[in-house]
Design a protein around this motif. Structure first.
Motif, PDB file in Angstrom:
ATOM      1  N   THR A  95      44.992  30.260  30.526  1.00 35.72           N
ATOM      2  CA  THR A  95      44.852  31.050  31.743  1.00 35.72           C
ATOM      3  C   THR A  95      43.741  32.075  31.631  1.00 35.72           C
ATOM      4  OG1 THR A  95      46.118  32.268  33.408  1.00 35.72           O
ATOM      5  CG2 THR A  95      46.602  32.759  31.094  1.00 35.72           C
ATOM      6  N   PHE A  96      43.673  32.986  32.569  1.00 39.75           N
ATOM      7  CA  PHE A  96      42.538  33.880  32.760  1.00 39.75           C
ATOM      8  C   PHE A  96      43.029  35.180  33.388  1.00 39.75           C
ATOM      9  CE2 PHE A  96      43.243  30.732  35.974  1.00 39.75           C
ATOM     10  CZ  PHE A  96      43.385  31.475  37.135  1.00 39.75           C
ATOM     11  N   ALA A  97      42.245  36.232  33.236  1.00 40.74           N
ATOM     12  CA  ALA A  97      42.555  37.505  33.890  1.00 40.74           C
ATOM     13  C   ALA A  97      41.718  37.704  35.144  1.00 40.74           C
ATOM     14  CB  ALA A  97      42.321  38.661  32.923  1.00 40.74           C
ATOM     15  N   ARG A  98      40.587  36.999  35.205  1.00 41.14           N
ATOM     16  CA  ARG A  98      39.689  37.119  36.358  1.00 41.14           C
ATOM     17  C   ARG A  98      38.981  35.791  36.582  1.00 41.14           C
ATOM     18  NH1 ARG A  98      33.934  38.554  34.522  1.00 41.14           N
ATOM     19  NH2 ARG A  98      34.076  38.567  32.246  1.00 41.14           N
ATOM     20  N   ALA A  99      38.317  35.690  37.722  1.00 42.62           N
ATOM     21  CA  ALA A  99      37.570  34.473  38.039  1.00 42.62           C
ATOM     22  C   ALA A  99      36.382  34.324  37.095  1.00 42.62           C
ATOM     23  CB  ALA A  99      37.090  34.522  39.480  1.00 42.62           C
ATOM     24  N   HIS A 100      36.214  33.131  36.534  1.00 46.18           N
ATOM     25  CA  HIS A 100      35.121  32.864  35.593  1.00 46.18           C
ATOM     26  C   HIS A 100      34.190  31.762  36.087  1.00 46.18           C
ATOM     27  CE1 HIS A 100      36.138  35.287  32.017  1.00 46.18           C
ATOM     28  NE2 HIS A 100      37.376  35.153  32.441  1.00 46.18           N
ATOM     29  N   TRP A 101      34.225  31.464  37.388  1.00 39.67           N
ATOM     30  CA  TRP A 101      33.462  30.353  37.916  1.00 39.67           C
ATOM     31  C   TRP A 101      32.452  30.873  38.943  1.00 39.67           C
ATOM     32  CZ3 TRP A 101      38.684  30.821  37.457  1.00 39.67           C
ATOM     33  CH2 TRP A 101      39.302  30.014  36.478  1.00 39.67           C
ATOM     34  N   PRO A 102      31.183  31.088  38.557  1.00 42.88           N
ATOM     35  CA  PRO A 102      30.183  31.613  39.502  1.00 42.88           C
ATOM     36  C   PRO A 102      30.056  30.777  40.766  1.00 42.88           C
ATOM     37  CG  PRO A 102      29.340  31.660  37.265  1.00 42.88           C
ATOM     38  CD  PRO A 102      30.640  30.913  37.206  1.00 42.88           C
ATOM     39  N   VAL A 103      30.246  29.463  40.642  1.00 41.89           N
ATOM     40  CA  VAL A 103      30.140  28.602  41.815  1.00 41.89           C
ATOM     41  C   VAL A 103      31.227  28.929  42.835  1.00 41.89           C
ATOM     42  CG1 VAL A 103      31.629  26.758  40.926  1.00 41.89           C
ATOM     43  CG2 VAL A 103      29.803  26.212  42.547  1.00 41.89           C
ATOM     44  N   GLY A 104      32.274  29.597  42.386  1.00 39.75           N
ATOM     45  CA  GLY A 104      33.365  29.938  43.283  1.00 39.75           C
ATOM     46  C   GLY A 104      32.946  30.832  44.430  1.00 39.75           C
ATOM     47  N   ARG A 105      31.975  31.700  44.176  1.00 39.90           N
ATOM     48  CA  ARG A 105      31.500  32.583  45.249  1.00 39.90           C
ATOM     49  C   ARG A 105      30.912  31.769  46.397  1.00 39.90           C
ATOM     50  NH1 ARG A 105      29.244  35.022  40.587  1.00 39.90           N
ATOM     51  NH2 ARG A 105      30.478  36.790  39.848  1.00 39.90           N
ATOM     52  N   ALA A 106      30.220  30.693  46.055  1.00 42.27           N
ATOM     53  CA  ALA A 106      29.637  29.838  47.091  1.00 42.27           C
ATOM     54  C   ALA A 106      30.703  28.999  47.784  1.00 42.27           C
ATOM     55  CB  ALA A 106      28.572  28.930  46.475  1.00 42.27           C
ATOM     56  N   LEU A 107      31.768  28.674  47.053  1.00 37.86           N
ATOM     57  CA  LEU A 107      32.815  27.817  47.618  1.00 37.86           C
ATOM     58  C   LEU A 107      33.723  28.548  48.588  1.00 37.86           C
ATOM     59  CD1 LEU A 107      34.115  25.621  44.650  1.00 37.86           C
ATOM     60  CD2 LEU A 107      32.985  24.848  46.738  1.00 37.86           C
ATOM     61  N   ARG A 108      33.898  29.847  48.415  1.00 36.45           N
ATOM     62  CA  ARG A 108      34.891  30.568  49.211  1.00 36.45           C
ATOM     63  C   ARG A 108      34.743  30.368  50.720  1.00 36.45           C
ATOM     64  NH1 ARG A 108      35.067  36.381  46.263  1.00 36.45           N
ATOM     65  NH2 ARG A 108      32.924  35.780  45.859  1.00 36.45           N
ATOM     66  N   PRO A 109      33.525  30.439  51.296  1.00 36.03           N
ATOM     67  CA  PRO A 109      33.419  30.218  52.744  1.00 36.03           C
ATOM     68  C   PRO A 109      33.726  28.785  53.169  1.00 36.03           C
ATOM     69  CG  PRO A 109      31.494  31.379  51.889  1.00 36.03           C
ATOM     70  CD  PRO A 109      32.234  30.840  50.721  1.00 36.03           C
ATOM     71  N   LEU A 110      33.712  27.859  52.195  1.00 36.34           N
ATOM     72  CA  LEU A 110      33.912  26.447  52.516  1.00 36.34           C
ATOM     73  C   LEU A 110      35.346  25.964  52.302  1.00 36.34           C
ATOM     74  CD1 LEU A 110      30.686  25.099  50.742  1.00 36.34           C
ATOM     75  CD2 LEU A 110      30.946  25.789  53.132  1.00 36.34           C
ATOM     76  N   LEU A 111      36.208  26.855  51.825  1.00 35.59           N
ATOM     77  CA  LEU A 111      37.555  26.430  51.451  1.00 35.59           C
ATOM     78  C   LEU A 111      38.339  25.824  52.613  1.00 35.59           C
ATOM     79  CD1 LEU A 111      38.806  29.218  49.023  1.00 35.59           C
ATOM     80  CD2 LEU A 111      38.136  26.879  48.482  1.00 35.59           C
ATOM     81  N   ARG A 112      38.102  26.316  53.824  1.00 38.82           N
ATOM     82  CA  ARG A 112      38.881  25.808  54.955  1.00 38.82           C
ATOM     83  C   ARG A 112      38.591  24.347  55.238  1.00 38.82           C
ATOM     84  NH1 ARG A 112      36.985  28.858  60.320  1.00 38.82           N
ATOM     85  NH2 ARG A 112      38.402  27.295  61.194  1.00 38.82           N
ATOM     86  N   TRP A 113      37.438  23.859  54.767  1.00 43.88           N
ATOM     87  CA  TRP A 113      37.085  22.443  54.983  1.00 43.88           C
ATOM     88  C   TRP A 113      37.224  21.603  53.707  1.00 43.88           C
ATOM     89  CZ3 TRP A 113      33.631  26.272  56.978  1.00 43.88           C
ATOM     90  CH2 TRP A 113      33.724  26.441  58.368  1.00 43.88           C
ATOM     91  N   LEU A 114      37.570  22.239  52.624  1.00 44.28           N
ATOM     92  CA  LEU A 114      37.657  21.507  51.360  1.00 44.28           C
ATOM     93  C   LEU A 114      38.854  20.561  51.384  1.00 44.28           C
ATOM     94  CD1 LEU A 114      36.094  21.536  48.636  1.00 44.28           C
ATOM     95  CD2 LEU A 114      37.908  23.008  47.753  1.00 44.28           C
ATOM     96  N   PRO A 115      38.657  19.254  51.107  1.00 43.45           N
ATOM     97  CA  PRO A 115      39.771  18.298  51.115  1.00 43.45           C
ATOM     98  C   PRO A 115      40.614  18.444  49.848  1.00 43.45           C
ATOM     99  CG  PRO A 115      37.747  17.183  50.502  1.00 43.45           C
ATOM    100  CD  PRO A 115      37.358  18.605  50.821  1.00 43.45           C
ATOM    101  N   MET A 116      41.646  19.262  49.902  1.00 43.35           N
ATOM    102  CA  MET A 116      42.413  19.603  48.707  1.00 43.35           C
ATOM    103  C   MET A 116      43.112  18.401  48.081  1.00 43.35           C
ATOM    104  SD  MET A 116      41.742  22.742  48.295  1.00 43.35           S
ATOM    105  CE  MET A 116      42.883  23.110  46.982  1.00 43.35           C
TER     106      MET A 116
END
Length: 233
Positions: A95-116
């Motif tokens: 596990t982790f204490a904080r987000a460690h994925w820089p690409v995550g910042r770019a993904l956040r606005p796209l989450l509503r369309w991400l096919p989970m």
């Protein structure tokens, strides 16, 4: 059964509580009762909203050890910092204490369309189970994820991409055990190293296995958890 504390597991991203049978059996064989707290599968809750849910589900009349797995690590850390009555130890696994994925910042606005549910089973298996994958484990993982609403999975992913619970670490007063997987394809190595800086007195162990360590190598994980729990009190 024994004088050992109860082990309370806060589960990974699916949070259904259906993927821990092997680990629960391994702990029972070592004299330690284990319970998994499942989260709501139909209500999107972030870490802040999950904290009171978890606190209400914790034991009130017996000593316990809290284990935070993957997604639930930040939650377990924050809960331990609150020092609930009966808490004797904290275990953090893959596990982790904080987000460690820089690409995550770019993904956040796209989450509503991400096919989970769009990731093929072989890809998900490679990522989370690696060479430890079996047909039964792949099937169990797919069934667990299928139980959770897509909106809930998106909310949990967003929470992971935004979380930072490092400020909670200095307030953790109980002994801590950190379990890392030797072949974790999800967490970067810096996430593991950060625990040593945040919790310098914690026990650190690397166990052979993938990100889903408790599922893939329950016996080795149970040995370390039992040893840790036996030294508490």
């Amino acid at each position: 059964m024994s004088d050992l504390p109860v082990l309370i597991v806060l589960p990974g991203m699916d949070a259904t509580g259906t993927l821990h049978d092997g680990f629960i059996d391994a702990m029972a064989a070592r004299g330690m009762a284990t319970s998994v707290i499942a989260y709501p599968h139909d209500r999107p809750l972030d870490y802040r909203q999950l904290l009171p849910f978890v606190q209400a589900a914790l034991p009130r009349d017996v000593p316990f050890v809290l284990l935070g797995e993957s997604f639930s690590g930040p939650l377990a850390l924050a809960m331990a910092a609150r020092a609930p009555g009966g808490l004797q130890g904290l275990i953090l696994t893959t596990t982790f204490a904080r987000a460690h994925w820089p690409v995550g910042r770019a993904l956040r606005p796209l989450l509503r369309w991400l096919p989970m549910r769009g990731m093929p089973s072989p890809a998900l298996s490679w990522w989370l189970l690696g060479r430890w994958a079996t047909p039964a484990m792949r099937d169990a993982l797919q069934k667990a994820l299928a139980q959770v609403d897509v909106t809930v999975l998106r909310a949990r992913l967003r929470a992971v991409l935004e979380v930072d619970m490092r400020a909670s670490a200095p307030d953790v007063a109980v002994p801590v055990l950190c379990l890392h997987a030797s072949d974790d394809r999800l967490l970067p190595a810096r996430a593991q190293r950060e625990w040593s800086a945040l919790l310098p007195r914690a026990q650190q162990h690397t166990v052979a296995g993938p990100h889903l360590l408790l599922q893939a190598n329950p016996q080795a994980a149970a040995d370390l958890v039992r040893r840790f729990a036996g030294g508490l009190g």
